[in-house]
Design a protein around this motif. Structure first.
Motif, PDB file in Angstrom:
ATOM      1  N   ARG A  73      -7.118   3.590 -18.642  1.00  0.00           N
ATOM      2  CA  ARG A  73      -7.935   3.455 -19.858  1.00  0.00           C
ATOM      3  C   ARG A  73      -7.044   3.328 -21.101  1.00  0.00           C
ATOM      4  NH1 ARG A  73     -11.120   7.434 -17.264  1.00  0.00           N
ATOM      5  NH2 ARG A  73     -10.118   9.077 -18.504  1.00  0.00           N
ATOM      6  N   ILE A  74      -5.999   4.139 -21.162  1.00  0.00           N
ATOM      7  CA  ILE A  74      -5.095   4.089 -22.316  1.00  0.00           C
ATOM      8  C   ILE A  74      -4.411   2.733 -22.382  1.00  0.00           C
ATOM      9  CG2 ILE A  74      -3.000   5.073 -23.321  1.00  0.00           C
ATOM     10  CD1 ILE A  74      -3.848   7.765 -22.062  1.00  0.00           C
ATOM     11  N   THR A  75      -3.984   2.224 -21.222  1.00  0.00           N
ATOM     12  CA  THR A  75      -3.321   0.919 -21.180  1.00  0.00           C
ATOM     13  C   THR A  75      -4.261  -0.180 -21.638  1.00  0.00           C
ATOM     14  OG1 THR A  75      -1.884   1.630 -19.359  1.00  0.00           O
ATOM     15  CG2 THR A  75      -2.147  -0.734 -19.676  1.00  0.00           C
ATOM     16  N   ALA A  76      -5.481  -0.173 -21.118  1.00  0.00           N
ATOM     17  CA  ALA A  76      -6.452  -1.202 -21.494  1.00  0.00           C
ATOM     18  C   ALA A  76      -6.749  -1.150 -22.988  1.00  0.00           C
ATOM     19  CB  ALA A  76      -7.731  -1.027 -20.690  1.00  0.00           C
ATOM     20  N   HIS A  77      -6.874   0.046 -23.535  1.00  0.00           N
ATOM     21  CA  HIS A  77      -7.141   0.199 -24.967  1.00  0.00           C
ATOM     22  C   HIS A  77      -5.952  -0.310 -25.786  1.00  0.00           C
ATOM     23  CE1 HIS A  77      -8.483   1.895 -28.753  1.00  0.00           C
ATOM     24  NE2 HIS A  77      -7.337   2.561 -28.849  1.00  0.00           N
ATOM     25  N   ALA A  78      -4.730   0.029 -25.343  1.00  0.00           N
ATOM     26  CA  ALA A  78      -3.538  -0.373 -26.082  1.00  0.00           C
ATOM     27  C   ALA A  78      -3.379  -1.889 -26.122  1.00  0.00           C
ATOM     28  CB  ALA A  78      -2.298   0.256 -25.460  1.00  0.00           C
ATOM     29  N   LEU A  79      -3.762  -2.546 -25.040  1.00  0.00           N
ATOM     30  CA  LEU A  79      -3.536  -3.988 -24.931  1.00  0.00           C
ATOM     31  C   LEU A  79      -4.763  -4.808 -25.286  1.00  0.00           C
ATOM     32  CD1 LEU A  79      -1.352  -4.098 -21.681  1.00  0.00           C
ATOM     33  CD2 LEU A  79      -0.668  -3.742 -24.057  1.00  0.00           C
ATOM     34  N   VAL A  97      -0.774  13.167 -15.481  1.00  0.00           N
ATOM     35  CA  VAL A  97      -1.812  12.344 -16.093  1.00  0.00           C
ATOM     36  C   VAL A  97      -2.649  11.728 -14.978  1.00  0.00           C
ATOM     37  CG1 VAL A  97      -0.306  10.317 -16.191  1.00  0.00           C
ATOM     38  CG2 VAL A  97      -2.296  10.448 -17.710  1.00  0.00           C
ATOM     39  N   ASP A  98      -3.951  11.686 -15.174  1.00  0.00           N
ATOM     40  CA  ASP A  98      -4.833  11.084 -14.186  1.00  0.00           C
ATOM     41  C   ASP A  98      -4.663   9.565 -14.221  1.00  0.00           C
ATOM     42  OD1 ASP A  98      -7.325  11.402 -12.376  1.00  0.00           O
ATOM     43  OD2 ASP A  98      -7.896   9.838 -13.830  1.00  0.00           O
ATOM     44  N   PRO A  99      -4.549   8.893 -13.061  1.00  0.00           N
ATOM     45  CA  PRO A  99      -4.362   7.439 -13.063  1.00  0.00           C
ATOM     46  C   PRO A  99      -5.470   6.686 -13.773  1.00  0.00           C
ATOM     47  CG  PRO A  99      -4.849   8.259 -10.847  1.00  0.00           C
ATOM     48  CD  PRO A  99      -4.547   9.443 -11.694  1.00  0.00           C
ATOM     49  N   GLU A 141       0.834  -1.200   0.000  1.00  0.00           N
ATOM     50  CA  GLU A 141       0.000   0.000   0.000  1.00  0.00           C
ATOM     51  C   GLU A 141       0.873   1.256   0.000  1.00  0.00           C
ATOM     52  OE1 GLU A 141      -2.365  -0.542   3.434  1.00  0.00           O
ATOM     53  OE2 GLU A 141      -3.785  -1.929   2.489  1.00  0.00           O
ATOM     54  N   THR A 142       1.959   1.226   0.785  1.00  0.00           N
ATOM     55  CA  THR A 142       2.873   2.364   0.835  1.00  0.00           C
ATOM     56  C   THR A 142       3.537   2.575  -0.514  1.00  0.00           C
ATOM     57  OG1 THR A 142       3.308   2.019   3.190  1.00  0.00           O
ATOM     58  CG2 THR A 142       4.931   3.299   1.954  1.00  0.00           C
ATOM     59  N   ALA A 143       3.945   1.476  -1.157  1.00  0.00           N
ATOM     60  CA  ALA A 143       4.588   1.579  -2.465  1.00  0.00           C
ATOM     61  C   ALA A 143       3.632   2.133  -3.505  1.00  0.00           C
ATOM     62  CB  ALA A 143       5.113   0.208  -2.892  1.00  0.00           C
ATOM     63  N   LEU A 144       2.385   1.689  -3.467  1.00  0.00           N
ATOM     64  CA  LEU A 144       1.392   2.206  -4.415  1.00  0.00           C
ATOM     65  C   LEU A 144       1.135   3.695  -4.176  1.00  0.00           C
ATOM     66  CD1 LEU A 144      -1.151  -0.763  -4.483  1.00  0.00           C
ATOM     67  CD2 LEU A 144       0.284   0.009  -6.382  1.00  0.00           C
ATOM     68  N   GLU A 145       1.055   4.080  -2.909  1.00  0.00           N
ATOM     69  CA  GLU A 145       0.830   5.490  -2.592  1.00  0.00           C
ATOM     70  C   GLU A 145       2.011   6.345  -3.025  1.00  0.00           C
ATOM     71  OE1 GLU A 145       0.085   8.358   1.327  1.00  0.00           O
ATOM     72  OE2 GLU A 145       0.042   6.173   1.538  1.00  0.00           O
ATOM     73  N   THR A 146       3.236   5.867  -2.735  1.00  0.00           N
ATOM     74  CA  THR A 146       4.437   6.626  -3.100  1.00  0.00           C
ATOM     75  C   THR A 146       4.565   6.758  -4.611  1.00  0.00           C
ATOM     76  OG1 THR A 146       5.594   5.868  -1.111  1.00  0.00           O
ATOM     77  CG2 THR A 146       6.950   6.708  -2.907  1.00  0.00           C
ATOM     78  N   THR A 147       4.384   5.654  -5.328  1.00  0.00           N
ATOM     79  CA  THR A 147       4.514   5.715  -6.783  1.00  0.00           C
ATOM     80  C   THR A 147       3.381   6.523  -7.408  1.00  0.00           C
ATOM     81  OG1 THR A 147       3.390   3.566  -6.965  1.00  0.00           O
ATOM     82  CG2 THR A 147       5.801   3.556  -6.948  1.00  0.00           C
ATOM     83  N   GLY A 148       2.222   6.522  -6.772  1.00  0.00           N
ATOM     84  CA  GLY A 148       1.127   7.345  -7.274  1.00  0.00           C
ATOM     85  C   GLY A 148       1.505   8.811  -7.291  1.00  0.00           C
ATOM     86  N   ARG A 149       2.166   9.269  -6.227  1.00  0.00           N
ATOM     87  CA  ARG A 149       2.597  10.668  -6.159  1.00  0.00           C
ATOM     88  C   ARG A 149       3.682  10.960  -7.194  1.00  0.00           C
ATOM     89  NH1 ARG A 149       2.603   9.609  -0.517  1.00  0.00           N
ATOM     90  NH2 ARG A 149       4.898   9.554  -0.558  1.00  0.00           N
ATOM     91  N   LEU A 150       4.534   9.977  -7.470  1.00  0.00           N
ATOM     92  CA  LEU A 150       5.635  10.181  -8.400  1.00  0.00           C
ATOM     93  C   LEU A 150       5.184  10.195  -9.857  1.00  0.00           C
ATOM     94  CD1 LEU A 150       8.347   7.836  -6.822  1.00  0.00           C
ATOM     95  CD2 LEU A 150       8.464  10.325  -6.963  1.00  0.00           C
ATOM     96  N   LEU A 193       1.584   8.660 -23.539  1.00  0.00           N
ATOM     97  CA  LEU A 193       0.969   7.342 -23.396  1.00  0.00           C
ATOM     98  C   LEU A 193       0.122   6.996 -24.618  1.00  0.00           C
ATOM     99  CD1 LEU A 193      -0.098   7.471 -19.646  1.00  0.00           C
ATOM    100  CD2 LEU A 193       1.558   5.886 -20.640  1.00  0.00           C
ATOM    101  N   LYS A 194      -0.596   7.973 -25.155  1.00  0.00           N
ATOM    102  CA  LYS A 194      -1.439   7.706 -26.324  1.00  0.00           C
ATOM    103  C   LYS A 194      -0.588   7.379 -27.551  1.00  0.00           C
ATOM    104  CE  LYS A 194      -5.349  10.510 -24.753  1.00  0.00           C
ATOM    105  NZ  LYS A 194      -6.111  11.770 -24.955  1.00  0.00           N
ATOM    106  N   ARG A 195       0.523   8.081 -27.718  1.00  0.00           N
ATOM    107  CA  ARG A 195       1.414   7.778 -28.844  1.00  0.00           C
ATOM    108  C   ARG A 195       1.979   6.360 -28.715  1.00  0.00           C
ATOM    109  NH1 ARG A 195       3.084  13.208 -27.919  1.00  0.00           N
ATOM    110  NH2 ARG A 195       4.877  12.472 -26.700  1.00  0.00           N
ATOM    111  N   ALA A 196       2.365   5.997 -27.492  1.00  0.00           N
ATOM    112  CA  ALA A 196       2.878   4.648 -27.264  1.00  0.00           C
ATOM    113  C   ALA A 196       1.798   3.606 -27.514  1.00  0.00           C
ATOM    114  CB  ALA A 196       3.410   4.529 -25.837  1.00  0.00           C
ATOM    115  N   ALA A 197       0.577   3.910 -27.098  1.00  0.00           N
ATOM    116  CA  ALA A 197      -0.531   2.978 -27.287  1.00  0.00           C
ATOM    117  C   ALA A 197      -0.772   2.701 -28.766  1.00  0.00           C
ATOM    118  CB  ALA A 197      -1.796   3.525 -26.634  1.00  0.00           C
TER     119      ALA A 197
END
Length: 482
Positions: free
Chosen positions: A29-35, A22-24, A8-17, A94-98
């Motif tokens: 959504r971009i990831t799901a569409h790309a894959l 970009v909104d998580p 949980e701490t790692a998710l919170e820390t990486t969320g801030r980073l 992210l969209k270009r990568a997708a």
């Protein structure tokens, strides 16, 4: 800190980073569409701070601090993969990568690969070590190491020392919405000492480190022991004689000599080389490939070790994989793609150098387990041979397993006794044959001090090695004695 709280701490820390620009939810959504239509894949987010301070001849030679941040997006379908990465984490990037990875050829996947299992493990402290020691303190420590080495022996003519650290934060997002994060510290202290006597110069070196804070390598007891060991090796080499040449028995010391095992054998046990049939071990599953008593494991779960990972770079929990058991080939180390293509489970060995690199099967801490013989008993059994305690560089051909390794510290063995130190000894052989020529295995298995870096296809990752004292026959020693 419990595993669940750590995650949980790692998710919170990486969320801030990672989600400043970009909104998580949009990134998901971009990831799901790309894959969509892919068999597997992930969004890999990375933030890394790294620094190195080095001293030479009593002066700070260099000091650096770097920060990198970015992502890699991968789509997998069968044996094919599409990968795109960028050094910014924004919706447009992210969209270009997708769009790039959606161009993966082949039919849409009917079955999506099962995601990695969850884990509550925590193998190291997630704290960032880089802020715990300022530059003046690092400079003072390295200068003290220099003065200490010169005060120990008047033959010291050069001292080189460095202190390095990094903190890597990663977050792996899958198309099913599951997210995994890890916070990885890594530090290392290194020292080399050059001595001169009677017109002859020799060098000794030592390093130590792992996944913890600077305090574990900067205590007086630790850095003095490192300097003492480097000086011991340098002074020892002043009295070394030319290494003999020819085929003879070889005794490998415990710990760091496991680098020969890592290079000559470990790479040949990685899943991709075996799936493609390019490994010397391809097609030998279930067969005897080593002497009885030889058991080799890759273990990424050892706490605080340099090669350990709570989860690999695909989000799979790190594991302990028995690759050779009592001489029988029992398994390969796998990332997700190669495991799926070979019909086995991933082992938590999908690793990448950074967000700009694709994951592939890589070792973590590769170790040969101990046996029944004492080191003294092994030495006594050798009529004429070489005792190799430390290694420098080497070269290996993965397909054939042939290797050449130079010993940085080695001794003659004559009539069961350790003799004069030798210089210029190289070990020549091939991994598969060498495994079958292990005749005695020591009861003193130990791990290296925490200095390994493994290269594969242009990517470098931190690793660990270990082994007990080993006696081997059939190796050729390349020496300069005539």
């Amino acid at each position: 800190m419990t595993g669940e709280t750590a995650l949980e701490t790692a998710l919170e820390t990486t969320g801030r980073l990672f989600f400043r620009e970009v909104d998580p939810a949009e990134a998901a959504r971009i990831t799901a569409h790309a894959l969509d239509g892919s068999e597997d894949g992930e969004l890999f987010l990375e933030y890394r701070e790294s620094e190195v301070t080095s001293l030479e001849d009593g002066r700070i030679r260099s000091a650096s601090f770097d920060t990198t941040r970015g992502f890699g997006l991968r789509a997998v379908r069968g044996a094919a993969a599409a990968y795109a990465h960028a050094g910014e984490i924004t919706a447009p990037a992210l969209k270009r990568a997708a769009e790039a990875v959606r161009g993966l050829p082949g039919e849409r996947a009917v079955v999506v690969a099962e995601g990695p299992r969850a884990t509550n493990a925590r193998l190291y402290d997630a704290a960032n070590p880089l802020g715990a020691m300022d530059f003046p303190a690092k400079a003072a420590l390295l200068a003290e190491m220099d003065a200490y080495a010169r005060g120990l022996d008047p033959r010291v003519v050069q001292v080189m020392a460095s202190l390095s650290g990094e903190w890597q934060a990663v977050r792996i997002s899958r198309p099913d919405g599951r997210e995994v994060a890890d916070l990885r510290p890594l530090v290392r202290l290194s020292v080399s000492v050059v001595v001169e006597a009677n017109g002859r110069r020799e060098t000794g070196s030592y390093g130590t480190g792992g996944r913890f804070g600077y305090d574990r390598v900067t205590s007086a007891a630790t850095w003095r022991a490192a300097v003492d060991e480097a000086l011991r090796q340098a002074v020892l080499n002043l009295d070394s004689v030319a290494a003999p040449a020819g085929e003879m028995e070889v005794v490998l010391g415990p710990g760091w000599p496991g680098i020969l095992l890592h290079e000559a054998i470990g790479h040949g046990l990685e899943g991709d080389f075996n799936r493609k049939g390019t490994s010397a071990f391809a097609g030998l599953m279930g067969q005897r490939v080593a002497s009885p008593g030889v058991t080799v494991v890759d273990d990424g779960t050892i706490p605080d070790r340099r090669g350990s990972l709570t989860v690999d770079d695909e989000g799979t929990p790190s594991g302990r994989t028995v690759m050779i058991e009592d001489g029988i080939l029992t398994g390969f180390i796998q990332d997700r793609q190669n495991a799926r293509l070979m019909g086995v489970r991933p082992t938590g060995n999908g690793r990448r150098q950074s967000h700009a690199h694709v994951p592939m099967p890589r070792m973590t801490n590769t170790v040969m387990l101990g046996g029944q013989h004492s080191p003294e008993e092994i030495i006594r059994s050798v009529k004429r041979g070489i005792y190799a305690v430390n290694f420098g560089g080497g070269q290996v051909d993965i397909t054939s397993g042939k290797f050449v390794f130079s010993a940085s510290e080695a001794y003659k063995i004559e009539d069961g006794k350790i003799g004069a130190p030798v210089k210029g000894a190289t070990l020549i052989g091939d991994g598969p044959t060498a495994l079958t020529n292990v005749t005695m295995i020591g009861n003193d298995m130990s791990l290296d001090p925490g200095i390994g870096v493994c290269g594969k296809q242009g990517q470098g990752v931190p690793v660990g090695v270990g082994q007990p004292t080993l006696k081997m026959t059939g190796l050729t020693i390349g020496g300069t004695a005539v």
